[in-house]
Design an enzyme around this catalytic site. Structure first.
Site, short mmCIF file in Angstrom:
data_model
loop_
_atom_site.label_atom_id
_atom_site.label_comp_id
_atom_site.label_asym_id
_atom_site.label_seq_id
_atom_site.Cartn_x
_atom_site.Cartn_y
_atom_site.Cartn_z
N LYS A 27 -10.70 -2.71 12.28
CA LYS A 27 -9.49 -2.32 12.99
C LYS A 27 -9.47 -2.91 14.40
O LYS A 27 -8.43 -3.35 14.88
CB LYS A 27 -9.35 -0.79 13.03
CG LYS A 27 -9.00 -0.17 11.68
CD LYS A 27 -7.63 -0.64 11.18
CE LYS A 27 -7.23 0.00 9.86
NZ LYS A 27 -5.98 -0.57 9.31
N GLY A 87 0.84 -1.20 0.00
CA GLY A 87 0.00 0.00 0.00
C GLY A 87 0.87 1.25 0.00
O GLY A 87 0.56 2.24 0.64
N TYR A 97 -15.24 -0.07 9.14
CA TYR A 97 -13.80 0.19 9.25
C TYR A 97 -13.32 0.01 10.70
O TYR A 97 -12.32 -0.67 10.95
CB TYR A 97 -13.53 1.62 8.77
CG TYR A 97 -12.11 2.09 8.87
CD1 TYR A 97 -11.11 1.54 8.09
CD2 TYR A 97 -11.78 3.12 9.75
CE1 TYR A 97 -9.81 2.01 8.16
CE2 TYR A 97 -10.48 3.59 9.83
CZ TYR A 97 -9.50 3.03 9.05
OH TYR A 97 -8.21 3.49 9.13
N ASP A 105 2.01 -1.90 -4.40
CA ASP A 105 0.62 -1.45 -4.33
C ASP A 105 -0.14 -2.13 -5.45
O ASP A 105 0.46 -2.70 -6.37
CB ASP A 105 0.53 0.09 -4.46
CG ASP A 105 -0.72 0.65 -3.76
OD1 ASP A 105 -1.83 0.21 -4.11
OD2 ASP A 105 -0.57 1.49 -2.88
N ILE A 106 -1.46 -2.03 -5.40
CA ILE A 106 -2.29 -2.64 -6.43
C ILE A 106 -2.27 -1.79 -7.71
O ILE A 106 -2.67 -2.23 -8.78
CB ILE A 106 -3.73 -2.84 -5.91
CG1 ILE A 106 -4.50 -3.83 -6.77
CG2 ILE A 106 -4.47 -1.52 -5.75
CD1 ILE A 106 -5.62 -4.51 -6.04
N ARG A 107 -1.80 -0.53 -7.58
CA ARG A 107 -1.67 0.35 -8.74
C ARG A 107 -0.37 1.14 -8.59
O ARG A 107 0.17 1.21 -7.48
CB ARG A 107 -2.86 1.33 -8.81
CG ARG A 107 -2.90 2.17 -7.55
CD ARG A 107 -4.11 3.06 -7.41
NE ARG A 107 -4.21 3.47 -6.01
CZ ARG A 107 -3.63 4.55 -5.49
NH1 ARG A 107 -2.91 5.35 -6.25
NH2 ARG A 107 -3.75 4.83 -4.22
N GLY A 120 -0.49 5.03 -1.16
CA GLY A 120 -1.52 5.77 -0.45
C GLY A 120 -0.96 6.96 0.31
O GLY A 120 0.22 7.30 0.19
N ASP A 161 -1.42 -7.31 -5.04
CA ASP A 161 -2.72 -7.30 -4.38
C ASP A 161 -2.51 -7.88 -2.99
O ASP A 161 -2.15 -9.05 -2.85
CB ASP A 161 -3.71 -8.16 -5.21
CG ASP A 161 -5.07 -8.27 -4.54
OD1 ASP A 161 -5.22 -7.80 -3.38
OD2 ASP A 161 -5.98 -8.84 -5.17
N1 SER Z 1 -8.55 8.86 8.79
C1 SER Z 1 -9.33 7.66 8.86
C2 SER Z 1 -10.68 7.86 8.32
O1 SER Z 1 -11.16 8.98 8.36
C3 SER Z 1 -9.45 7.20 10.28
O2 SER Z 1 -8.46 6.29 10.57
O3 SER Z 1 -11.28 6.93 7.89
#
Ligand code: SER
Length: 313
Positions: A147, A9, A143, A35-37, A12, A53
Site C-alpha cells: 500500500k 473487485g 500488505y 471480480d475474479i468470482r 468483496g 482477473d
Molecule cells: N482492514 C485491513 C486489514 O485488516 C486494513 O486495511 O488488513
C-alpha cells in the site's frame, strides 16, 4: 462521451456496497461490476457483471473499451493477514492490478481512478496516537509495504502523467452486507455475527488493542465524496488519512452487551496480534476535512446498533 464506471473487485467487502451505492446514484446499467468470482445474488442481479482477473491487463483494457468506461474503482487486493502467508502473491496482485489501472490512466483510456490505501501504510515507528497525514512510514507487513509503494506510484503518475487518481487510507471497516476476508480488523465484524449466533466470541486480538475503525456507510460516503470533489480540491495524490472511531475489543464487546446482556467474550491472540501492534491507535484526518469537507457520522454505539439491527434481519 464515455460515462460508465467499472468496479474491479466488486464482490468483496467494500466493492459490494460501493456497487450498490453507485448504482443507486447513477443507475444500474452505468455501473459495471467485475471480480475474479461471482458475488452474492443481490449483487449479481442488480446490474452488469464481468468476470475479470485484475492482473490481466488485456482483459481489463477490453472491458474498459467495450463498456465505455470513464472511471475505475480498483478494490481488488489481498489483505494483511493473508498477505503474510502468501507474500509474493500479495505483492504481485496488489501491485500489478494497480499498475494496470494506472496505465489506463496514463494512456487516457480512463479519466478517473480510485484506489484504496490503508492504515497499514504506518508501522511500528509511526506516532500511534492521532497519526498525522505526513509522518514516519515504515510498514512492517507485506500488505502495508504494497500500500505504501502504491501510494508513491499514485502520486508519481499524477505528477508526471496527470493521472486523476484519488485515494483514502481506510481504517478497519465494519459492515453487515458482505464479510471481510483475510484482514486484521475482521474481528470487529465477526464479533457481531458470533454475538447473535452463539452469544459468545473468542477474539484473535488482545482486549486492549486499540485500532482505527469506520462503519461502512461512512467509508462509502467518503469514497463518493472524494471522487465527486473538484480536482483542484484533491491536493494529496498519495492517499488521505481518514478517521471514524477508535476502540478496543473490550470496548466493542461492552456496546454489544448493552443490547445482548448475556454476551461473553474471551481472548486468544494469534499471529494477527503482531500486525495490529504495528498499526496506529487513532488517525488525524485534518487534511481530508479541510480539502474536501470530510466528516464522519458513525461512532461505536451507532455502529453496534446498526450492525445488530441489520444482522438480525
Ligand atoms: N482492514 C485491513 C486489514 O485488516 C486494513 O486495511 O488488513
Amino acid at each position: 462521451m464515455k460515462k460508465n464506471i467499472l468496479i474491479v473487485g466488486a464482490c468483496g467487502q467494500i466493492g459490494t456496497e460501493l456497487t450498490f451505492s453507485l448504482r443507486e446514484k447513477h443507475g444500474n446499467e452505468a455501473i459495471i461490476a467485475s471480480d475474479i468470482r461471482e458475488g452474492n445474488e443481490d449483487l449479481m442481479n442488480s446490474g452488469p457483471f464481468e468476470l475479470l482477473d485484475a492482473m490481466d491487463y488485456n482483459a481489463l483494457e477490453e472491458i474498459v473499451a467495450y463498456h465505455e468506461i470513464d472511471t475505475i474503482y480498483l478494490m481488488a487486493a489481498m489483505l494483511s493477514a493473508t498477505a503474510e502467508r502468501f507474500p509474493m502473491r500479495a505483492w504481485n496482485l496488489n501491485m500489478d492490478s494497480l499498475f494496470n489501472v494506472l496505465k489506463l490512466g496514463k494512456e487516457k483510456k480512463v479519466s478517473k481512478i480510485f484506489w484504496p490505501s490503508s492504515i497499514a501504510v504506518f508501522g511500528p515507528s509511526t506516532p500511534r496516537e492521532n497519526t498525522p497525514q505526513h509522518t514516519i512510514m515504515e510498514p512492517s507487513t507485506v500488505y502495508g509495504i504494497s500500500k505504501q509503494s502504491g501510494e508513491r506510484w499514485c502520486e508519481y503518475y499524477h505528477k508526471n502523467y496527470q493521472v486523476d487518481v484519488r485515494s483514502i487510507r481506510y481504517p478497519g471497516l465494519i459492515s453487515w452486507k458482505t464479510m471481510p476476508g483475510g484482514g486484521t480488523t475482521d474481528y470487529a465484524v465477526e464479533i457481531y455475527h458470533k454475538a447473535l449466533a452463539d452469544g459468545t466470541y473468542t477474539c484473535f486480538l488482545k482486549e486492549d488493542t486499540e485500532l482505527p475503525m469506520m462503519f461502512m456507510h461512512d467509508a462509502i460516503r467518503a469514497t463518493m465524496e472524494l471522487m465527486e470533489s473538484d480536482a483542484e480540491n484533491i491536493k494529496i495524490r498519495s492517499s488521505y488519512n481518514l478517521a471514524g472511531m477508535s476502540f478496543t475489543p473490550a470496548e466493542i464487546a461492552a456496546t454489544i452487551k448493552n443490547h445482548i446482556p448475556e454476551f461473553k467474550i474471551d481472548y486468544a491472540p494469534d499471529s494477527r496480534q503482531a500486525i495490529a501492534d504495528s498499526w496506529p491507535y487513532s488517525i488525524d484526518d485534518t487534511e481530508a476535512q479541510q480539502h474536501w469537507g470530510w466528516k464522519a457520522a458513525f461512532n461505536l454505539e451507532k455502529t453496534t446498533e446498526k450492525m445488530l439491527e441489520n444482522l438480525k434481519k
